[in-house]
Enzyme design. Structure first.
Site, mmCIF file in Angstrom:
data_model
loop_
_atom_site.group_PDB
_atom_site.id
_atom_site.type_symbol
_atom_site.label_atom_id
_atom_site.label_comp_id
_atom_site.label_asym_id
_atom_site.label_seq_id
_atom_site.Cartn_x
_atom_site.Cartn_y
_atom_site.Cartn_z
ATOM 1 N N GLU A 298 -9.912 7.010 -0.469
ATOM 2 C CA GLU A 298 -10.175 5.818 0.445
ATOM 3 C C GLU A 298 -11.860 6.918 1.297
ATOM 4 O OE1 GLU A 298 -8.234 4.648 3.642
ATOM 5 O OE2 GLU A 298 -6.830 5.789 3.332
ATOM 6 N N LYS A 355 -9.703 -3.209 2.366
ATOM 7 C CA LYS A 355 -7.766 -3.246 2.140
ATOM 8 C C LYS A 355 -7.491 -3.951 3.180
ATOM 9 C CE LYS A 355 -5.163 0.604 4.143
ATOM 10 N NZ LYS A 355 -5.615 2.158 5.241
ATOM 11 N N CYS A 406 -4.398 3.385 0.336
ATOM 12 C CA CYS A 406 -3.867 4.331 1.392
ATOM 13 C C CYS A 406 -2.094 3.652 1.184
ATOM 14 C CB CYS A 406 -4.599 4.766 2.038
ATOM 15 S SG CYS A 406 -4.006 5.837 3.064
#
Length: 535
Positions: A298, A355, A406
């Site tokens: 990420e 995300k 994440c």
């Protein structure tokens, strides 16, 4: 004098339920990293269950919800203690004291927030205290699962009871293929409930007649708990023992790069230089090992999409022609997204995943109209990150992939939806650099659960650890060291199977809630009907 002693004794007794609840909650918190005492999960809820039922039956004792709040604080406070690792936030330009204040606020809030859900559970259980033990177990299990489902539907979620078993009890984790984490949570709550009811009703065995002497010391609830625990583990073992097909045509050799760039320097000239050098050299090293694609963490390349083409990494992709999945930033108007891009051999970006589950306070300010002013006084943070859409798909030259960036690893529905849409393997891209080692290990445990639930191979790339490869049975094929620069290549296999959970989702929670409500309602009706006839 006697009155003073009695008063002190009374105060000591009144504190005892809170101490017992807090202690058993702490025991549940010790089930996950760094302690990993996962076996405690099968008994750590039972003391609270006993407290709630007995106090509800004795009106003069403390309200059941009060000790339950302490249990929840103990569990979530210990399990999520790694949150305090964000301090000091000097890498974000936050002064030391405001950083400490923000950190303590975050840790206290999530611990209390978790405690509130447990208190709600206890309040419902107190209303069911006069019901039969089997009905209490059904109600207690269904309400707990319903509250976890409600909690996981919001932005703050991590510590399901189910994750207490990951990564050590892979056999029971395979129940996740049936109805996701609910199956494991329901198992843990039901077993604890049976143990608690065994304690509450322990006098029953002593009162058996002499003719029942051989069974006098057999507690039926403990017997049922033991049988249920063994049976469910056998079901999990059957799922765990299923062979994993590995046809050569489905093979995909993936390399991961762990850049090991501390957040403190990530956006400095030194950090940018290390990112460019480390990820470019890592890409070239993995290409020389014959990989089909390379996965980065990420935000590995802290550049916007429009600037990626000018980086040495993209130049290397053009030269070698091997696909790279690059963590960088996308743009949406005046805001930005935390994204993963597919870069093919020509240097063209062919797919992008944004995300969608953002970290509260870390990536956005929840209830900004209320908390925004408070946070702005404590910190110079000026966050304008926005979430991606909920229904994204991520197509690659090797087929459709499932992506989790994440924090998204904690949300099984994200992975289930993508698997149901044709995702054939999991790409997990994370940056856990600002936390202690227990957090990335818990993060790895979450990804193991997602691999099992969806029956997919997983490649996991992180900034500082733990990067890993996981097979569909949750077995870790390779895991990196922590706070080191590493590259590693492993062969995974694309799969198109669909588990019962992927196909039908969390069907168990509404079933349990429906059965619990129906049984409770019928029992109340029969009781009222019986009372009417007696009159």
């Amino acid at each position: 004098m006697q009155k003073k002693l009695s008063k002190k004794q009374g105060e000591g007794l009144s504190l005892l339920p809170y101490l017992i609840a807090l202690s058993s909650g702490v025991l549940m918190g010790l089930t996950v990293a760094p302690v990993d005492a996962w076996f405690l999960a099968w008994i750590a809820l039972a003391p609270l269950w006993v407290l709630v039922i007995t106090s509800a039956k004795h009106k003069n004792q403390s309200p059941p919800a009060s000790p339950a709040l302490f249990w929840g604080i103990g569990y979530h406070g210990v399990a999520l203690f790694w949150i305090t690792g964000i301090h000091p936030m000097d890498w974000l330009g936050v002064p030391w004291w405001p950083s400490l204040a923000i950190t303590l606020f975050c840790w206290s809030f999530i611990s209390l927030y978790g405690g509130v859900f447990v208190a709600i559970w206890a309040a419902v259980m107190a209303r069911a205290a006069k019901q039969k033990p089997w009905l209490r177990i059904l109600i207690g299990t269904s309400i707990w699962c319903g509250l976890e489902a409600l909690w996981s539907a919001g932005p703050l979620w991590w510590s399901s009871l189910a994750y207490t078993q990951s990564p050590h009890n892979l056999i029971i984790l395979h129940l996740g293929q049936l109805s996701g984490t609910t199956t494991i949570t329901a198992t843990i709550v039901a077993i604890n409930g049976l143990i608690a009811e065994a304690w509450i009703n322990r006098q029953g065995a002593k009162n058996l007649s002499a003719s029942s002497a051989p069974w006098r010391f057999v507690n039926p609830y403990l017997a049922i708990a033991t049988t249920l625990l063994i049976t469910l583990h056998l079901i999990g073992l059957a799922l765990y023992s299923q062979p994993i097909a590995q046809p050569p045509a489905a093979a995909l050799k993936i390399g991961v790069i762990q850049g090991n760039i501390p957040n403190k320097i990530k956006l400095t000239p030194e950090g940018l230089r290390r990112a460019i050098t480390g990820y470019t050299n890592g890409y070239l090293t993995l290409v020389n090992q014959g990989v089909n694609a390379v996965l980065t963490p990420e935000g590995a390349m802290p550049f916007f999409q429009r600037d990626l083409a000018a980086t040495p990494l993209i130049s290397a992709v053009k030269e070698k022609g091997v696909v790279a999945w690059v963590g960088a930033f996308g743009e949406r108007g005046r805001s930005y997204t935390n994204s993963l891009f597919t870069v093919i051999g020509s240097g063209e970006i062919t797919s992008r995943y944004d995300k969608s589950k953002l970290v509260p306070l870390g990536e956005y300010i929840p209830f900004e109209s209320i908390l925004g002013g408070i946070i702005s006084r404590l910190s110079p943070l000026d966050e304008h990150q926005v979430p991606g859409a909920a229904n994204q798909i991520f197509d690659t030259p090797f087929g459709r992939a499932i992506v989790g960036i994440c924090y998204e690893s904690a949300f099984p529905e994200q992975f289930r939806r993508q698997a149901g849409a044709g995702g054939q393997f999991i790409l997990s891209s994370s940056n856990d650099a600002h936390y202690s080692a227990s957090m990335p290990f818990q993060h790895h445990a979450q990804d193991i659960m997602r691999a099992i639930e969806t029956d997919r191979w997983t490649a996991r790339a992180t900034n500082t650890g733990y990067s890993a490869f996981v097979d569909p049975h949750g077995r870790t094929l390779w895991i990196s060291r922590y706070n080191t620069y590493e590259t590693h290549a492993e062969t995974i296999y694309r799969r198109q199977t669909q588990t019962f959970y992927v196909r039908w989702g969390d069907w168990l929670t509404p079933l349990l809630l429906g059965l619990g409500a129906l049984a409770w309602g019928c029992n109340i009706f029969w009781q009222n009907d019986g009372n009417t006839k007696l009159r």
